[in-house]
Scaffold this active site. Structure first.
Site, PDB file in Angstrom:
ATOM      1  N   ASP A  26       0.821  -1.209   0.000  1.00  0.00           N
ATOM      2  CA  ASP A  26       0.000   0.000   0.000  1.00  0.00           C
ATOM      3  C   ASP A  26       0.858   1.265   0.000  1.00  0.00           C
ATOM      4  O   ASP A  26       1.957   1.289   0.556  1.00  0.00           O
ATOM      5  CB  ASP A  26      -0.888  -0.012   1.252  1.00  0.00           C
ATOM      6  N   GLU A  50       0.815  -0.572  -5.128  1.00  0.00           N
ATOM      7  CA  GLU A  50      -0.149   0.503  -5.341  1.00  0.00           C
ATOM      8  C   GLU A  50       0.684   1.784  -5.457  1.00  0.00           C
ATOM      9  O   GLU A  50       1.104   2.353  -4.453  1.00  0.00           O
ATOM     10  CB  GLU A  50      -1.140   0.616  -4.177  1.00  0.00           C
TER      11      GLU A  50
END
Length: 721
Positions: free
Chosen positions: A400, A453
């Site tokens: 993330d 991401e």
């Protein structure tokens, strides 16, 4: 009080819970007067040492707080403790020697211990034939560290730990303690002040929120069998990912979240029936606030306690694998919350985070940023990644907020950030960490994937670290998602002016190995739902979404869809509520679900749609410039010997008649997919399932098809034979 060789300052330090080297004072010691034992047991009224032959040797109080001393014969002994009428007999904790081996100490000091989950934390084991739990925690700047829990009345004076100074780790073995015990650490900061009780950073199990304790887990039993990974490049295999928030995919009676076992009973057959190849969980790591959806974790080694014990999560992963479904976990190495029971100023100093808020405080999320330039913190996070890949057997980690890790000025104004050693904005320490992570995972967990991401144009995200890249296997294509959603949100009459939003992705499609996401971020914070973004009346909304999903599933790149998108969830996602499964009683919603299921099967069975996802040889435009009619047409090409697939999108409500498209093969072409089919809720326009190519040159091909293009539709055709 009795005479003793223990200095008065040591007595007072033990009594006040300030002694930083308890093993130097407590336990058995040889003195000029002979062998004595000392023990600190606040609340005890009397203590004796029990010799091997069973004789009692009373100890004498040295201090009213519960410090006792007395002679003890050679050999093993136990402590006979009178707690004011309740008698306990137990081993002396301070009779046990150091536990961590020299290799562990060396690797911890160097920041290269790749099995930190087995080294630190709480582990049931036998020491000298005695069952108990070994605790170990990194806190190099603390004056004293104690493990506390119900087993010692949460009294930090009872079980202060031994400091292994070479690596800053404190350790202790507590006999007769077992699985299920709740514990925390009590620390004195460098100034001698008691900090708020801290959860174990390397705990394998955590209490369900809002409780914040760590739990002794049966760590030896938590090891899911990894799935056998097919050989070869994962980019050549189909990958359709169903993104799931474990607490809200489906709820139980009284809106209670399902347990890991209950979730597996319902989710696994659903994912398999829908044809997804993988499930991706929003972070399951223990986190204090459910509203963060797991993206502010504090327990980087423990599954969230709300859904059951960690061994049940390990079994859930195995059950997915038994069903042929891969498991991906979202993982957050960028930042952590400021909760006082967590990592923030863990030993009274900026230990896990940067001391300078220009480097250590994340303004967007009010969180703290890991200092990944520090070898021990780097080791901690790489250990966490390996923990999920090895002990839980997951197939991939989706990392993330990578963009926030790459740039020192991320979301900061001039003067609010610290340049790197060269004066630049790149975060060299974090880049090095990601490269090391990819190398370690490739070496220790071959076949397991790392997915980024990452929302910027940082070069080489999916290039090997040895070639100067970050080493990820895939990168989320956030630009494609934003561009295409921007297009689809427009009224079709204006789409001709945004036509480039649908084609621009192919300009850079092979600069990285991409995954196309329609993630949870697009259905929160007032963004509504996917179906809610579509323009037009109800029929057009569904037709638009059907055509868009089909465009996505036929476009180069692996696929990811957040739960609820496949049933056209109408309301915005709420992490405290189940998806609206009752919508499937409506044929329009059921039709969209069927469309997604059929797209997954088509994608998996047609090599042209997946085998060259990351290879420019797998794609060719047929029509990319018909902005006036909002028509797109392209060929997907597979390995040699496989059939091509022609994809045609008509993104206005106007039916197009005899729309001519060149094709590389003459003969009959079969319409293998039509988003306007009645079974999906469409008007059943199209080509009747089959169309004959004509010897009419078009689009640089000698043969062509004259197609009927239903309004707001995507068609897929393949040559017969």
């Amino acid at each position: 009080m009795a005479e003793t060789t223990l200095p008065p300052e040591a007595i007072h330090a033990l009594a006040e819970g300030r002694h930083g080297d308890p093993f130097a004072a407590l336990g058995p010691h040889d003195t000029p007067a002979g062998r004595v034992v000392r023990t600190m047991l606040p609340g005890a009224t009397a203590v004796s040492a029990v010799a091997e032959n069973g004789t009692l040797h009373p100890l004498t109080p040295l201090h009213a707080t519960g410090l006792f001393e007395g002679p003890v014969p050679a050999g093993n002994y136990r402590l006979h403790i009178d707690w004011g009428g309740v008698v306990q007999e137990a081993e002396d904790i301070y009779a046990f020697g150091p536990l961590l081996g020299e290799l562990d100490i060396h690797l911890l000091k160097e920041g290269t211990h790749q099995d930190i989950a087995r080294c630190l934390g709480a582990h049931p084991m036998e020491v000298e034939g005695v069952p108990g739990v070994r605790f170990a925690v990194w806190a190099p700047n603390a004056k004293r560290v104690s493990v506390v829990g119900d087993f010692n009345s949460w009294d930090g004076r009872r079980n202060p730990m031994r400091l292994r100074q070479e690596c800053g780790v404190w350790e202790i073995f507590i006999p007769r303690l077992g699985v299920g015990a709740v514990y925390k650490f009590e620390l004195l900061d460098p100034n001698g002040s008691i900090l708020p009780l801290k959860a174990d950073p390397v705990a394998w199990q955590a209490e369900p929120a809002p409780a914040t304790g760590s739990i002794v887990a049966d760590t030896a039993a938590i090891r899911a069998a990894p799935r056998e990974i097919p050989p070869g490049d994962p980019a050549t295999r189909p990958m359709a990912v169903y993104e799931v928030h474990a607490g809200s995919w489906m709820r139980g009676e009284g809106n209670a979240p399902l347990s890991w076992e209950e979730l597996g009973d319902k989710l696994i057959p659903y994912v398999r029936e829908m044809g997804f190849t993988h499930v991706e969980f929003l972070p399951v790591m223990a986190h204090p606030f459910g509203g963060s959806w797991g993206y502010q974790p504090l327990g980087q080694f423990a599954p969230q306690g709300d859904f059951g014990p960690p061994e049940h999560f390990a079994r859930l992963v195995e059950r997915f694998h038994e069903a042929g479904i891969g498991v991906i976990l979202d993982w957050v190495p960028a930042h952590f919350p400021t909760d006082t029971h967590g990592l923030a100023r863990f030993d009274g100093t900026a230990l896990y985070e940067h001391a300078d808020p220009r480097e250590g405080f994340h303004q967007d999320w009010n969180t703290l940023i890991y200092n990944l330039g520090r070898r021990e913190v780097r080791n901690f996070m790489i250990g966490s990644a390996l923990h999920w890949l090895e002990h839980y057997g997951v197939d991939a980690l989706r990392v993330d907020a990578v963009a926030s890790m790459l740039y020192r000025d991320y979301s900061r104004k001039h003067g609010e950030w610290v340049p790197n050693i060269h004066g630049g904005r790149e975060n060299l320490e974090n880049i090095s960490f990601l490269q090391e992570l990819s190398n370690v995972v490739a070496e220790r967990c071959p076949g397991r994937l790392l997915i980024a991401e990452e929302s910027t144009a940082f070069p080489g995200v999916t290039r090997k670290a040895s070639e100067g890249g970050l080493g990820f296997d895939f990168k989320w294509n956030m630009g494609w998602m934003h561009d295409t959603l921007h297009y689809m949100e427009r009224d079709p009459i204006y789409r001709q002016y945004q036509h480039g939003s649908m084609t621009f992705g192919m300009v850079y499609a092979y600069s990285e190995r991409f995954m196309l996401p329609l993630s949870h971020d697009e259905v929160v914070h007032g963004k509504g739902s996917l179906i809610g973004k579509m323009p037009g009346d109800e029929w057009q909304k569904f037709a638009n979404l059907r055509a868009y999903l089909a465009f996505m599933w036929t476009h180069p790149g692996k696929k990811l869809l957040f739960m609820g998108g496949e049933i056209a969830q109408v309301r915005e996602w709420n992490h405290d509520r189940s998806l609206d499964w009752h919508l499937l009683d409506d044929p329009r919603h059921a039709g969209l679900q069927r469309l997604l299921r059929d797209l997954n099967r088509l994608y998996a069975t047609l090599p042209a749609l997946h085998a060259l996802d990351c290879d420019p040889a797998g794609f060719r435009w047929v029509v990319m410039d018909d902005a006036v009619n909002s028509v797109l047409a392209f060929l997907r090409l597979g390995p040699e010997g496989s059939a091509p697939a022609l994809v045609v999108c008509n993104l206005t409500p106007v039916n197009r008649t005899a729309y001519r498209l060149g094709v590389p093969l003459d003969g009959a072409w079969r319409e293998v997919f039509n988003s306007d089919a009645a079974i999906y809720g469409g008007a059943n326009g199209g080509n009747g399932g089959r169309v004959q190519a004509q010897a009419i040159a078009s689009h640089d091909f000698e043969a062509s098809l004259a197609l009927e293009l239903p309004g707001l539709s995507t068609l897929v055709l393949t040559p017969e034979g």
